[in-house]
Design a protein around this motif. Sequence first.
Motif, PDB file in Angstrom:
ATOM      1  N   PRO A 206       0.831  -1.138   0.094  1.00  0.00           N
ATOM      2  CA  PRO A 206      -0.239  -0.047   0.142  1.00  0.00           C
ATOM      3  C   PRO A 206       0.862   1.280  -0.056  1.00  0.00           C
ATOM      4  O   PRO A 206       0.485   2.351  -0.527  1.00  0.00           O
ATOM      5  CB  PRO A 206      -0.918  -0.018   1.109  1.00  0.00           C
ATOM      6  CG  PRO A 206      -0.664  -1.361   1.644  1.00  0.00           C
ATOM      7  CD  PRO A 206       0.465  -2.135   1.181  1.00  0.00           C
TER       8      PRO A 206
ATOM      9  N   VAL B 267      -3.368  -9.056  -1.100  1.00  0.00           N
ATOM     10  CA  VAL B 267      -4.356  -7.893  -1.369  1.00  0.00           C
ATOM     11  C   VAL B 267      -5.501  -8.474  -1.367  1.00  0.00           C
ATOM     12  O   VAL B 267      -5.936  -9.511  -1.844  1.00  0.00           O
ATOM     13  CB  VAL B 267      -4.226  -7.044  -2.571  1.00  0.00           C
ATOM     14  CG1 VAL B 267      -5.131  -6.234  -2.819  1.00  0.00           C
ATOM     15  CG2 VAL B 267      -2.737  -6.669  -3.093  1.00  0.00           C
TER      16      VAL B 267
ATOM     17  N   SER C  46      -9.486  -8.346  -1.934  1.00  0.00           N
ATOM     18  CA  SER C  46     -10.736  -7.708  -3.071  1.00  0.00           C
ATOM     19  C   SER C  46     -11.738  -7.030  -2.585  1.00  0.00           C
ATOM     20  O   SER C  46     -12.200  -6.475  -3.317  1.00  0.00           O
ATOM     21  CB  SER C  46     -10.570  -8.818  -3.978  1.00  0.00           C
ATOM     22  OG  SER C  46     -11.036 -10.001  -3.598  1.00  0.00           O
TER      23      SER C  46
ATOM     24  N   MET D 288     -10.684   1.585  -2.547  1.00  0.00           N
ATOM     25  CA  MET D 288      -9.053   1.601  -3.035  1.00  0.00           C
ATOM     26  C   MET D 288      -9.067   2.510  -4.296  1.00  0.00           C
ATOM     27  O   MET D 288      -8.020   3.603  -4.212  1.00  0.00           O
ATOM     28  CB  MET D 288      -8.427   0.181  -3.430  1.00  0.00           C
ATOM     29  CG  MET D 288      -7.697  -0.492  -2.766  1.00  0.00           C
ATOM     30  SD  MET D 288      -7.248  -2.087  -3.384  1.00  0.00           S
ATOM     31  CE  MET D 288      -6.326  -1.905  -4.970  1.00  0.00           C
TER      32      MET D 288
ATOM     33  N   LEU E 193      -4.877   3.250   2.106  1.00  0.00           N
ATOM     34  CA  LEU E 193      -4.855   1.938   1.319  1.00  0.00           C
ATOM     35  C   LEU E 193      -4.330   0.698   2.017  1.00  0.00           C
ATOM     36  O   LEU E 193      -4.656  -0.301   1.837  1.00  0.00           O
ATOM     37  CB  LEU E 193      -3.486   2.287   0.474  1.00  0.00           C
ATOM     38  CG  LEU E 193      -3.837   3.248  -0.782  1.00  0.00           C
ATOM     39  CD1 LEU E 193      -2.717   3.718  -1.925  1.00  0.00           C
ATOM     40  CD2 LEU E 193      -5.097   2.570  -1.691  1.00  0.00           C
TER      41      LEU E 193
ATOM     42  N   MET F 112      -6.497  -2.669   1.409  1.00  0.00           N
ATOM     43  CA  MET F 112      -5.685  -3.670   0.829  1.00  0.00           C
ATOM     44  C   MET F 112      -5.239  -5.084   1.659  1.00  0.00           C
ATOM     45  O   MET F 112      -5.140  -5.873   1.049  1.00  0.00           O
ATOM     46  CB  MET F 112      -4.409  -3.255   0.111  1.00  0.00           C
ATOM     47  CG  MET F 112      -4.843  -2.028  -1.182  1.00  0.00           C
ATOM     48  SD  MET F 112      -3.440  -1.267  -1.845  1.00  0.00           S
ATOM     49  CE  MET F 112      -2.227  -2.619  -2.467  1.00  0.00           C
TER      50      MET F 112
END
Lengths: 280, 349
Positions: free
Chosen positions: A77, A152, A154, A160, A233, A237
């Motif tokens: 991130p 990561v 989803s 994001m 992030l 993530m």
Amino acid sequence: MTAAVTTTTRPLPAGTSKLAMTAFWAILRRDILVTARGFVAFLIQAFMQPLLYLYVFGVVLPKIGIAVPGYGGLLLPGIVTLTVFLASVQGIMLPLALDLGFTREIDDRLLAPTPVGAIVLEKVLFATLRGLISAAILFPLAYWILGDEYLVQSGSIPLMAVLIVLTAVLGSALGLVFGTVVPSEHIALAFAALFTPMLFTGCLQYPWASLHSLPVFRVITLFNPLTYSAEGLRYAMVPLSENGAHTPSLAIGWVLVGLIGFAALFFMLGLRSFKSRAIR
Amino acid sequence: MEAAVQGESAVEVQDLVKTYPKAEGNAVDGVSFTIRRGEIFGLLGPNGAGKTTLVGVLTTAVQPSSGAVRIAGADIADALRVKPRIAVLPQTNNLDRSLKAREVLTYHAAYHGVPKAEREARADRLLAELGLADRAKEKVPRYSGGMAQRLMLARALMHDPDVLFLDEPTNNLDPQSRYFLWDRIRELNERGVTIVLTTHDMNEAEQLCDRVAVVDHGKVLVLDTPDELKKIIPGGGLLELHAALPGGAPAATDAAADGADPTLAEGPAADLLRRLRALDAKQVEPLATDGDGESGIARFRLFSDDAGALVPAVIEAVAQEGAQVRDLRLSTPSLEDVFIHLTGRNLRP
């Protein structure tokens, strides 16, 4: 003294707004053409640092046992923030400093029938697009470099996307400020003096929540706009824990306030500074 | 509608003042004038006179502090209406260095909303007219100074402006390029484009301009045709004398350049000046000796309605002083004489 009122604050006269839009798109097309022609240069500028970061910190360090396995997932991130931010800054700062300073290339565009504010908006939009394109290229590369360290989740892709857009706008707005304030001969110095500390105090390489033992540094990081991007992030993530919780990070509300606040502040400052440089 | 907006004047300036923040005094200090449609109008002035600021206001690059300006019928504050009507040929190369020459033209036209087919055709025509057709695909940084100038002229014409501003256009050009540019300027003017030219090349102003405004200290000192301006000089004729002083005495009239009264100075040069002043001339000025001038040569200018009639008396005065005539020239005053007469000889920063 009515003549001293900035022309761009007036409403567009009828008939000229269409012309102003035409000019806006033509100027954007010009910037895209120039970038497309120098696409290799763009790739080197935008990706050399992030990719080396990813490989050394995300692969080498965990492999040789200096970093814990899974660090790659915490680092990515921050690298997204770094890449998007730098690509946006580079898309506006130096070009603007040169255009406004030494060469005055901007004059031809200032004579186009479009408000000065629209020219600024075009610059920011273009630099933001650069940031977004760099994000789109980064993810597959990161997947390829990190291998099984590429972790990561989803579930938060819309969040994001919002954070990446805000980060690109933030980079563009800050690039606008420096491109209009710093004389072109001092750009390299500004990079070293301003951006290097930013890249190390912005929670790119470490999660903010882990800074308990460094209370002063922890506060310092909050003055760095990159902290908000990297933390946001990270929240979006990093894979959820077994009980479905997000990784510990700065609260997402504060992240959005920080990013939008800094971006808006920089944009206003940059717009003012551009106007004073463009029209004397 | 168009005809109603367009009047007879291309540029109207009324009581224009520009004060820069923190600057002493006004860069433009209450200027009013009108440039007629289809005119070639010259703005003359020493460095720092306010020409650049004035042109900056007329081309929307400088915000006026007060006063009114109308360009082709549109108020300058309404910049979006003014910009399509004007074009600028700047003093320094500000071409888009990231583009190829032809793209500089087509993109400029695109910024001004010229449709694609038309801008392509126009670019090709202008590149051919200005002798750049075979270098059209090169990037701009490879262009020489003269070529860059021609490309900037082509760029200025891409959106078909009513008023073209040229800022000291022939400053750095070789004579060929200068004559080429002058011819293009005349052609454009014949096609109805109003030309506003700033220069300190007096020859250029005399050759090209229908009317000339001499600007200094932010004000317009005079505005008229070059021929009318020359009448400002006392007497219609000019006699320039170079005399070798007896014994190679120093030409001490240099004091005149510093504003001191040279008649108070001692020496043969001062004596000669006194004799010349006793003649029937409207005005006699000693000229400063150039640094590289011959020593012992004094130079004078005599202004008179009939300068030719002064010749015998001047020769006699020189002889009486024991000096020799080295050069004696009759001429009509040039625009440069007017310019120096109005703005003085002192060096500007």
